[in-house]
Design an enzyme around this catalytic site. Structure first.
Site, mmCIF file in Angstrom:
data_model
loop_
_atom_site.group_PDB
_atom_site.id
_atom_site.type_symbol
_atom_site.label_atom_id
_atom_site.label_comp_id
_atom_site.label_asym_id
_atom_site.label_seq_id
_atom_site.Cartn_x
_atom_site.Cartn_y
_atom_site.Cartn_z
ATOM 1 N N CYS A 34 63.429 20.628 44.512
ATOM 2 C CA CYS A 34 62.732 19.495 45.123
ATOM 3 C C CYS A 34 63.484 18.373 45.603
ATOM 4 O O CYS A 34 63.104 17.497 46.458
ATOM 5 C CB CYS A 34 61.967 18.950 43.668
ATOM 6 S SG CYS A 34 60.997 20.168 43.059
ATOM 7 N N HIS A 64 58.658 12.710 46.234
ATOM 8 C CA HIS A 64 58.386 14.131 46.085
ATOM 9 C C HIS A 64 56.911 14.248 45.415
ATOM 10 O O HIS A 64 56.776 13.918 44.425
ATOM 11 C CB HIS A 64 59.363 14.882 45.496
ATOM 12 C CG HIS A 64 59.124 16.200 45.096
ATOM 13 N ND1 HIS A 64 58.764 17.074 46.117
ATOM 14 C CD2 HIS A 64 59.079 16.722 43.654
ATOM 15 C CE1 HIS A 64 58.280 18.379 45.116
ATOM 16 N NE2 HIS A 64 58.723 18.207 44.066
ATOM 17 N N ASN A 116 52.541 21.355 45.394
ATOM 18 C CA ASN A 116 54.184 20.915 45.448
ATOM 19 C C ASN A 116 54.953 21.890 46.321
ATOM 20 O O ASN A 116 54.817 23.252 46.324
ATOM 21 C CB ASN A 116 54.484 21.181 44.218
ATOM 22 C CG ASN A 116 56.016 20.790 44.010
ATOM 23 O OD1 ASN A 116 56.873 20.653 44.808
ATOM 24 N ND2 ASN A 116 56.369 20.706 42.773
HETATM 25 C C1 LIG Z 1 52.312 21.875 33.871
HETATM 26 C C2 LIG Z 1 51.449 20.493 33.501
HETATM 27 C C3 LIG Z 1 50.279 20.263 34.461
HETATM 28 C C4 LIG Z 1 50.874 21.211 32.132
HETATM 29 O O1 LIG Z 1 50.099 19.943 31.447
HETATM 30 P P1 LIG Z 1 49.867 20.073 30.006
HETATM 31 O O2 LIG Z 1 49.134 18.881 29.546
HETATM 32 O O3 LIG Z 1 51.597 19.771 29.390
HETATM 33 O O4 LIG Z 1 49.491 21.329 29.372
HETATM 34 P P2 LIG Z 1 50.119 22.230 28.538
HETATM 35 O O5 LIG Z 1 51.357 22.919 28.933
HETATM 36 O O6 LIG Z 1 50.186 21.629 27.071
HETATM 37 O O7 LIG Z 1 48.915 23.476 28.270
HETATM 38 C C5 LIG Z 1 47.795 23.152 27.974
HETATM 39 C C6 LIG Z 1 47.009 24.339 27.792
HETATM 40 O O8 LIG Z 1 46.662 24.645 29.082
HETATM 41 C C7 LIG Z 1 46.969 26.055 29.195
HETATM 42 N N1 LIG Z 1 47.101 26.404 30.705
HETATM 43 C C8 LIG Z 1 48.486 26.432 31.406
HETATM 44 N N2 LIG Z 1 48.413 26.344 32.762
HETATM 45 C C9 LIG Z 1 47.146 26.394 33.075
HETATM 46 C C10 LIG Z 1 46.242 26.759 34.240
HETATM 47 N N3 LIG Z 1 46.772 27.007 35.219
HETATM 48 N N4 LIG Z 1 44.685 26.899 33.894
HETATM 49 C C11 LIG Z 1 44.270 26.515 32.826
HETATM 50 N N5 LIG Z 1 45.071 26.349 31.413
HETATM 51 C C12 LIG Z 1 46.423 26.620 31.620
HETATM 52 C C13 LIG Z 1 48.027 26.248 28.583
HETATM 53 O O9 LIG Z 1 48.305 27.702 28.168
HETATM 54 C C14 LIG Z 1 47.791 25.361 27.194
HETATM 55 O O10 LIG Z 1 47.065 26.213 26.361
HETATM 56 P P3 LIG Z 1 47.073 26.359 24.844
HETATM 57 O O11 LIG Z 1 46.579 24.994 24.569
HETATM 58 O O12 LIG Z 1 45.943 27.200 24.546
HETATM 59 O O13 LIG Z 1 48.345 26.957 24.373
HETATM 60 C C15 LIG Z 1 52.361 19.526 33.043
HETATM 61 O O14 LIG Z 1 53.246 19.768 32.061
HETATM 62 C C16 LIG Z 1 53.103 18.775 34.230
HETATM 63 O O15 LIG Z 1 52.540 18.347 35.146
HETATM 64 N N6 LIG Z 1 54.650 19.220 34.237
HETATM 65 C C17 LIG Z 1 55.340 18.775 35.174
HETATM 66 C C18 LIG Z 1 55.292 19.917 36.351
HETATM 67 C C19 LIG Z 1 56.227 19.635 37.491
HETATM 68 O O16 LIG Z 1 55.691 18.683 38.069
HETATM 69 N N7 LIG Z 1 56.836 20.600 37.961
HETATM 70 C C20 LIG Z 1 57.479 20.330 39.182
HETATM 71 C C21 LIG Z 1 58.480 19.626 39.143
HETATM 72 S S1 LIG Z 1 59.210 19.487 40.686
#
Ligand SMILES: CC(C)(COP(=O)(O)OP(=O)(O)OC[C@H]1O[C@@H](n2cnc3c(N)ncnc32)[C@H](O)[C@@H]1OP(=O)(O)O)[C@@H](O)C(=O)NCCC(=O)NCCS
Length: 332
Positions: free
Chosen positions: A113, A259, A289
Site C-alpha cells: 500500500c 491511501h 482498496n
Molecule cells: C476487515 C474489517 C472491515 C473487519 O471488521 P471487524 O469489525 O473487525 O469485523 P470482524 O473481523 O470482527 O468480523 C465480524 C464478523 O463478520 C464476519 N465477516 C468477515 N468478513 C465478512 C464479510 N465480507 N461479510 C460478512 N461477514 C463477514 C466475520 O467472520 C465475523 O463473524 P463472527 O463474529 O461470526 O466471527 C476491519 O477489521 C478492518 O477494516 N480492518 C482493516 C482492513 C484494511 O484496511 N486492510 C487493508 C490495509 S491496507
C-alpha cells in the site's frame, strides 16, 4: 536549487464494475456489512488477459499525455505493485517494452500500500541528485485474480479492486512552480505476517503445490483488527512528521490524499488530525482498496475535478502490509 515536480498525472480503471450485490451472489456477505465497515460500494475487476502491467500502461499513457511527454522523454521507470504479472521479471520492464522505451532503467517496488510513495520518494531523490531529469512512477494492481471469491475468502475478497495510476516527475529549478517537498518512510517487519499472501514462495520446496492453493494460502491473509489498530495510529503520526519536516501546519494543507484502505480508517485519521471532510479525498466507495494504485488514482481524479490546481499544497499518506507507512508533502 534543483528539485523535482509532478508534471502530469493519469489513471486507468477497468470497465467492469463489481458491486457489493454482485458479491452477495458469490459468498455469504451483504452490501450493508461491507458498506458499514469499509465504505466500499463497488470496485473494478480487470478483463481476462489484462494484468497490472497492462493497467499501468494505460495509466502511464494518460500521465504522459497530461505532462506533454513522449515515451522517449522518460529516462527511468519505477513500478510499484504487489500483484505483478509474473513472479519475475517485474512489471517495470513489461511496461517499458509495451511503451517502446527500450534501454532505460526500470525499478520494481514491492511495498504494497505504500509502494507508490516509496517509488515517488526514489524518483524525487534521483531527480534531485541529477541522475535523471524525467521519471515515470506507476502504481498498478490486479487483485481480482488472486482473491478467493467465496465465503472462506470473504474477509479480504470484499476489500480489494483493480486499477492503476501514474505520475511524471521532472526536474525543476525551484519551488516557484511546484515541487515535491518531503517524504517520510517507515516499516515494522515484526508485523509482516499480519497482512500477507503466504504462498507461493521460494522458501518452500517446491515453491508452489496444489495443497497451497486448496488451503487458500495463495490469497491474502489479514488480521483485520491489528491492521486497523496500527493504521489509525501510524497515519496521523507520519502525516504530522512530514508536515513538521517542512514547518507546515495541518490547516495549511489544501488536500490530504490517504491511501484508500477503508473509509473508517480515513475518518478516524481525519478526526484525530481535526481536518474538515472536504479536505480529505475519498473514492473508496467506487474502487475499494487498489493498494499501490490508490493514491495516484485519487490524485488524478482530484486534478480532473479541479479539487487540486497548480499551487495546491497536498499531503499523501499510506499504511499497509509490511507493516509499512509513509507520507509525502508536495506543492503541485
Ligand atoms: C476487515 C474489517 C472491515 C473487519 O471488521 P471487524 O469489525 O473487525 O469485523 P470482524 O473481523 O470482527 O468480523 C465480524 C464478523 O463478520 C464476519 N465477516 C468477515 N468478513 C465478512 C464479510 N465480507 N461479510 C460478512 N461477514 C463477514 C466475520 O467472520 C465475523 O463473524 P463472527 O463474529 O461470526 O466471527 C476491519 O477489521 C478492518 O477494516 N480492518 C482493516 C482492513 C484494511 O484496511 N486492510 C487493508 C490495509 S491496507
Amino acid at each position: 536549487m534543483r528539485r523535482a515536480r509532478i508534471a502530469g498525472v493519469g489513471h486507468y480503471v477497468p470497465e467492469r464494475v463489481v458491486t457489493n450485490h454482485d458479491l452477495e451472489q458469490l459468498m455469504d456477505t451483504s452490501d450493508e456489512w461491507i458498506r458499514e465497515r469499509t465504505g466500499i460500494r463497488e470496485r473494478r475487476f480487470t478483463a481476462p488477459g489484462v494484468g497490472s502491467s497492462g493497467l499501468g500502461v494505460k495509466a502511464a499513457e494518460a500521465a504522459l499525455a497530461a505532462a506533454g511527454w513522449q515515451p522517449a522523454d522518460v529516462q527511468f521507470i519505477i513500478f510499484a505493485t504487489l500483484s505483478p504479472d509474473l513472479y519475475f521479471p517485474g512489471n517495470g520492464v513489461l511496461l517499458q517494452a509495451a511503451l517502446g522505451m527500450e534501454g532505460i532503467g526500470a525499478l520494481d517496488v514491492r511495498n504494497q500500500c505504500t509502494g507508490f510513495l516509496y517509488g515517488l520518494s526514489v524518483a524525487d531523490a534521483f531527480v534531485r541528485m541529477g541522475m535523471c531529469d524525467r521519471v515515470l512512477v506507476v502504481g498498478g494492481e490486479v487483485h481480482s485474480t488472486g482473491l478467493r471469491m467465496n465465503t472462506e475468502g470473504r474477509d479480504t475478497a470484499v476489500l480489494f479492486g483493480d486499477g492503476a495510476g501514474a505520475v511524471c516527475v521532472e526536474a525543476t529549478d525551484g519551488a516557484g512552480n511546484g515541487c515535491l517537498l518531503a517524504h517520510r518512510l517507515h516499516a515494522d517487519g515484526r508485523f509482516a505476517h499480519e497482512l500477507t499472501i503466504p504462498k507461493p514462495g521460494a522458501l518452500n520446496n517446491p515453491w508452489l503445490t496444489k495443497e497451497m492453493i486448496d488451503d487458500g494460502l495463495t490469497s491474502p491473509k489479514m488480521n483485520g483488527r491489528e491492521v486497523f489498530k496500527n493504521a489509525v495510529t501510524r497515519f496521523p503520526e507520519v502525516i504530522e512528521e512530514v508536515l513538521a519536516a517542512e514547518g507546515v501546519a495541518v490547516s495549511e494543507v489544501d488536500l490530504f490524499i490517504p491511501h484508500q484502505a477503508n473509509e473508517r480508517i480515513t475518518e478516524a485519521v481525519r478526526k484525530r488530525l481535526r481536518v474538515a471532510p472536504e479536505k480529505v479525498y475519498s473514492n473508496i466507495a467506487r474502487y475499494g482498496n487498489t493498494t499501490a494504485a490508490s493514491i495516484p488514482i485519487a490524485l488524478s481524479e482530484a486534478l480532473a475535478a479541479g479539487t487540486v490546481t497548480r499551487g495546491s499544497l497536498i499531503c499523501l499518506a499510506a499504511f499497509g502490509s509490511g507493516f509499512t507507512w509513509a507520507a509525502s508533502l508536495l506543492r503541485y
